[in-house]
Motif scaffolding. Sequence first.
Motif, PDB file in Angstrom:
ATOM      1  N   GLU A 143      37.459  26.065  -9.229  1.00 13.91           N
ATOM      2  CA  GLU A 143      38.310  25.127  -9.967  1.00 13.91           C
ATOM      3  C   GLU A 143      38.924  25.791 -11.198  1.00 13.91           C
ATOM      4  O   GLU A 143      40.115  25.605 -11.486  1.00 13.91           O
ATOM      5  CB  GLU A 143      37.485  23.907 -10.380  1.00 13.91           C
ATOM      6  N   ILE A 144      38.137  26.571 -11.927  1.00 13.17           N
ATOM      7  CA  ILE A 144      38.643  27.223 -13.133  1.00 13.17           C
ATOM      8  C   ILE A 144      39.690  28.283 -12.764  1.00 13.17           C
ATOM      9  O   ILE A 144      40.724  28.415 -13.427  1.00 13.17           O
ATOM     10  CB  ILE A 144      37.494  27.853 -13.947  1.00 13.17           C
ATOM     11  N   ASN A 145      39.444  29.032 -11.700  1.00 14.93           N
ATOM     12  CA  ASN A 145      40.443  30.013 -11.244  1.00 14.93           C
ATOM     13  C   ASN A 145      41.744  29.332 -10.863  1.00 14.93           C
ATOM     14  O   ASN A 145      42.837  29.842 -11.149  1.00 14.93           O
ATOM     15  CB  ASN A 145      39.901  30.800 -10.044  1.00 14.93           C
ATOM     16  N   ASP A 146      41.643  28.171 -10.250  1.00 15.82           N
ATOM     17  CA  ASP A 146      42.836  27.415  -9.869  1.00 15.82           C
ATOM     18  C   ASP A 146      43.622  26.984 -11.106  1.00 15.82           C
ATOM     19  O   ASP A 146      44.862  27.046 -11.119  1.00 15.82           O
ATOM     20  CB  ASP A 146      42.430  26.197  -9.034  1.00 15.82           C
ATOM     21  N   ILE A 147      42.911  26.552 -12.155  1.00 18.77           N
ATOM     22  CA  ILE A 147      43.583  26.173 -13.406  1.00 18.77           C
ATOM     23  C   ILE A 147      44.276  27.377 -14.021  1.00 18.77           C
ATOM     24  O   ILE A 147      45.418  27.293 -14.503  1.00 18.77           O
ATOM     25  CB  ILE A 147      42.563  25.567 -14.403  1.00 18.77           C
ATOM     26  N   LEU A 148      43.618  28.540 -14.004  1.00 15.01           N
ATOM     27  CA  LEU A 148      44.209  29.757 -14.564  1.00 15.01           C
ATOM     28  C   LEU A 148      45.486  30.146 -13.827  1.00 15.01           C
ATOM     29  O   LEU A 148      46.492  30.516 -14.446  1.00 15.01           O
ATOM     30  CB  LEU A 148      43.188  30.902 -14.501  1.00 15.01           C
ATOM     31  N   VAL A 149      45.464  30.066 -12.507  1.00 19.10           N
ATOM     32  CA  VAL A 149      46.626  30.449 -11.705  1.00 19.10           C
ATOM     33  C   VAL A 149      47.754  29.437 -11.871  1.00 19.10           C
ATOM     34  O   VAL A 149      48.928  29.796 -12.014  1.00 19.10           O
ATOM     35  CB  VAL A 149      46.233  30.592 -10.214  1.00 19.10           C
ATOM     36  N   THR A 150      47.400  28.147 -11.858  1.00 22.02           N
ATOM     37  CA  THR A 150      48.413  27.089 -11.875  1.00 22.02           C
ATOM     38  C   THR A 150      49.019  26.867 -13.254  1.00 22.02           C
ATOM     39  O   THR A 150      50.241  26.781 -13.416  1.00 22.02           O
ATOM     40  CB  THR A 150      47.806  25.763 -11.378  1.00 22.02           C
ATOM     41  N   ASP A 151      48.161  26.752 -14.279  1.00 24.60           N
ATOM     42  CA  ASP A 151      48.630  26.391 -15.630  1.00 24.60           C
ATOM     43  C   ASP A 151      48.387  27.479 -16.676  1.00 24.60           C
ATOM     44  O   ASP A 151      49.124  27.572 -17.651  1.00 24.60           O
ATOM     45  CB  ASP A 151      47.955  25.104 -16.093  1.00 24.60           C
ATOM     46  N   PHE A 159      42.023  24.746 -24.307  1.00 19.63           N
ATOM     47  CA  PHE A 159      41.401  25.966 -23.785  1.00 19.63           C
ATOM     48  C   PHE A 159      42.521  26.875 -23.268  1.00 19.63           C
ATOM     49  O   PHE A 159      43.178  26.566 -22.270  1.00 19.63           O
ATOM     50  CB  PHE A 159      40.423  25.621 -22.654  1.00 19.63           C
ATOM     51  N   ASN A 160      42.743  27.997 -23.962  1.00 20.67           N
ATOM     52  CA  ASN A 160      43.775  28.936 -23.521  1.00 20.67           C
ATOM     53  C   ASN A 160      43.210  29.882 -22.465  1.00 20.67           C
ATOM     54  O   ASN A 160      42.073  29.733 -22.011  1.00 20.67           O
ATOM     55  CB  ASN A 160      44.360  29.699 -24.713  1.00 20.67           C
ATOM     56  N   LYS A 161      44.019  30.889 -22.070  1.00 24.13           N
ATOM     57  CA  LYS A 161      43.621  31.808 -21.011  1.00 24.13           C
ATOM     58  C   LYS A 161      42.301  32.509 -21.342  1.00 24.13           C
ATOM     59  O   LYS A 161      41.392  32.601 -20.503  1.00 24.13           O
ATOM     60  CB  LYS A 161      44.724  32.846 -20.792  1.00 24.13           C
ATOM     61  N   ASP A 162      42.163  32.982 -22.574  1.00 22.61           N
ATOM     62  CA  ASP A 162      40.927  33.670 -22.964  1.00 22.61           C
ATOM     63  C   ASP A 162      39.731  32.722 -22.927  1.00 22.61           C
ATOM     64  O   ASP A 162      38.627  33.108 -22.514  1.00 22.61           O
ATOM     65  CB  ASP A 162      41.078  34.271 -24.369  1.00 22.61           C
ATOM     66  N   ASP A 163      39.947  31.485 -23.359  1.00 22.32           N
ATOM     67  CA  ASP A 163      38.859  30.492 -23.341  1.00 22.32           C
ATOM     68  C   ASP A 163      38.398  30.221 -21.915  1.00 22.32           C
ATOM     69  O   ASP A 163      37.192  30.120 -21.645  1.00 22.32           O
ATOM     70  CB  ASP A 163      39.324  29.179 -23.987  1.00 22.32           C
ATOM     71  N   LEU A 164      39.361  30.109 -20.983  1.00 23.05           N
ATOM     72  CA  LEU A 164      38.999  29.830 -19.594  1.00 23.05           C
ATOM     73  C   LEU A 164      38.314  31.027 -18.949  1.00 23.05           C
ATOM     74  O   LEU A 164      37.406  30.863 -18.121  1.00 23.05           O
ATOM     75  CB  LEU A 164      40.248  29.439 -18.800  1.00 23.05           C
ATOM     76  N   GLU A 165      38.717  32.230 -19.334  1.00 21.81           N
ATOM     77  CA  GLU A 165      38.037  33.418 -18.812  1.00 21.81           C
ATOM     78  C   GLU A 165      36.607  33.489 -19.324  1.00 21.81           C
ATOM     79  O   GLU A 165      35.696  33.944 -18.614  1.00 21.81           O
ATOM     80  CB  GLU A 165      38.821  34.677 -19.181  1.00 21.81           C
ATOM     81  N   LEU A 166      36.388  33.018 -20.543  1.00 25.79           N
ATOM     82  CA  LEU A 166      35.021  32.934 -21.056  1.00 25.79           C
ATOM     83  C   LEU A 166      34.218  31.925 -20.259  1.00 25.79           C
ATOM     84  O   LEU A 166      33.031  32.152 -19.962  1.00 25.79           O
ATOM     85  CB  LEU A 166      35.037  32.544 -22.543  1.00 25.79           C
ATOM     86  N   VAL A 167      34.849  30.807 -19.884  1.00 23.91           N
ATOM     87  CA  VAL A 167      34.178  29.816 -19.045  1.00 23.91           C
ATOM     88  C   VAL A 167      33.764  30.449 -17.719  1.00 23.91           C
ATOM     89  O   VAL A 167      32.639  30.236 -17.225  1.00 23.91           O
ATOM     90  CB  VAL A 167      35.095  28.592 -18.808  1.00 23.91           C
ATOM     91  N   LEU A 168      34.630  31.254 -17.134  1.00 20.62           N
ATOM     92  CA  LEU A 168      34.287  31.955 -15.893  1.00 20.62           C
ATOM     93  C   LEU A 168      33.096  32.873 -16.084  1.00 20.62           C
ATOM     94  O   LEU A 168      32.204  32.960 -15.230  1.00 20.62           O
ATOM     95  CB  LEU A 168      35.492  32.756 -15.401  1.00 20.62           C
ATOM     96  N   THR A 169      33.078  33.570 -17.227  1.00 21.91           N
ATOM     97  CA  THR A 169      31.933  34.454 -17.521  1.00 21.91           C
ATOM     98  C   THR A 169      30.648  33.664 -17.624  1.00 21.91           C
ATOM     99  O   THR A 169      29.602  34.089 -17.109  1.00 21.91           O
ATOM    100  CB  THR A 169      32.192  35.207 -18.855  1.00 21.91           C
ATOM    101  N   LEU A 170      30.717  32.497 -18.238  1.00 24.15           N
ATOM    102  CA  LEU A 170      29.522  31.640 -18.351  1.00 24.15           C
ATOM    103  C   LEU A 170      29.069  31.136 -16.976  1.00 24.15           C
ATOM    104  O   LEU A 170      27.872  31.066 -16.706  1.00 24.15           O
ATOM    105  CB  LEU A 170      29.829  30.454 -19.274  1.00 24.15           C
TER     106      LEU A 170
END
Length: 291
Positions: free
Chosen positions: A252-260, A276-287
Amino acid sequence: MGDHIIRATTVGGVRAFAAVTTTLVEEARKRHDCYPVAAAALGRTMTGALLLAVNLKTDESITIRISGDGPLGEIVTDAHASGSVRGYVRNPHVELPLRGNKLDVGAGVGNGQISVTRFTGLKQPFTGNADLVSGEIAEDITNYLLVSEQTPSTVALGVLVQPDLTVTAAGGFMVQALPNADDEVLSQIEKNIAALPPVSQLVSEGIDAAGIINRIFAGLPVSMYDEIPLQFECHCSYERVQKVLVSLGEMEINDILVTDGHAEVCCPFCSEKYQFNKDDLELVLTLIKGE
């Protein structure tokens, strides 16, 4: 007069709770941009939740969920014994004609159920349910207390909304007969309540919670307990919202990154927005991957 709640007892096994909630209801009205019917419905439900929560222990809380089939949709409120409350109405922009000279909250709520969940520190919270009897909130809470908790009660709730949409008075009271309550005392209290004007009128006239209690128990000795200040308060935070995003999972998070490339999350209870910007979402992926 700041928002507050007070508990009281009288002879014959009867207790009462009264609250003034004008400021916190106006805060909720502004946060959710409520039209009058929605402001009244949400304000009554938040006030009712506070009246039920005041008898809990300090770290305990209560949730009221009004699930009706009317245009307002679901109404949810959380109240803590410490005096904080939050809540939302699913559809705040509902317009309905007046019923007489009153806001038609019952039509806005419709038919359905009220559920009350008590979080008391036990492993499983207790949830009780009852059918809505009017959609006017006070009568529904009264019926719930009788049907689900076998506690005979009288509940009154009121919210005064001005033509400019502001809330200028809100409050409520609850009177409960304890087991073996004295019939003569109950009869006197019933007469007193029948003579009362609407609770929103009392608050608009500057009468505080203690003054409302004194009118309810007129002609009877009254013992009042500590006054508790009340406030609209949400417990959301960036960290809590981040945990919600983590729970969505990697796909789901990858989809948000690609789409928005970014995400905005709005808390339903207080309408606070978290970015949550791109860096914030990438941190979410790391978590997520670290779990």
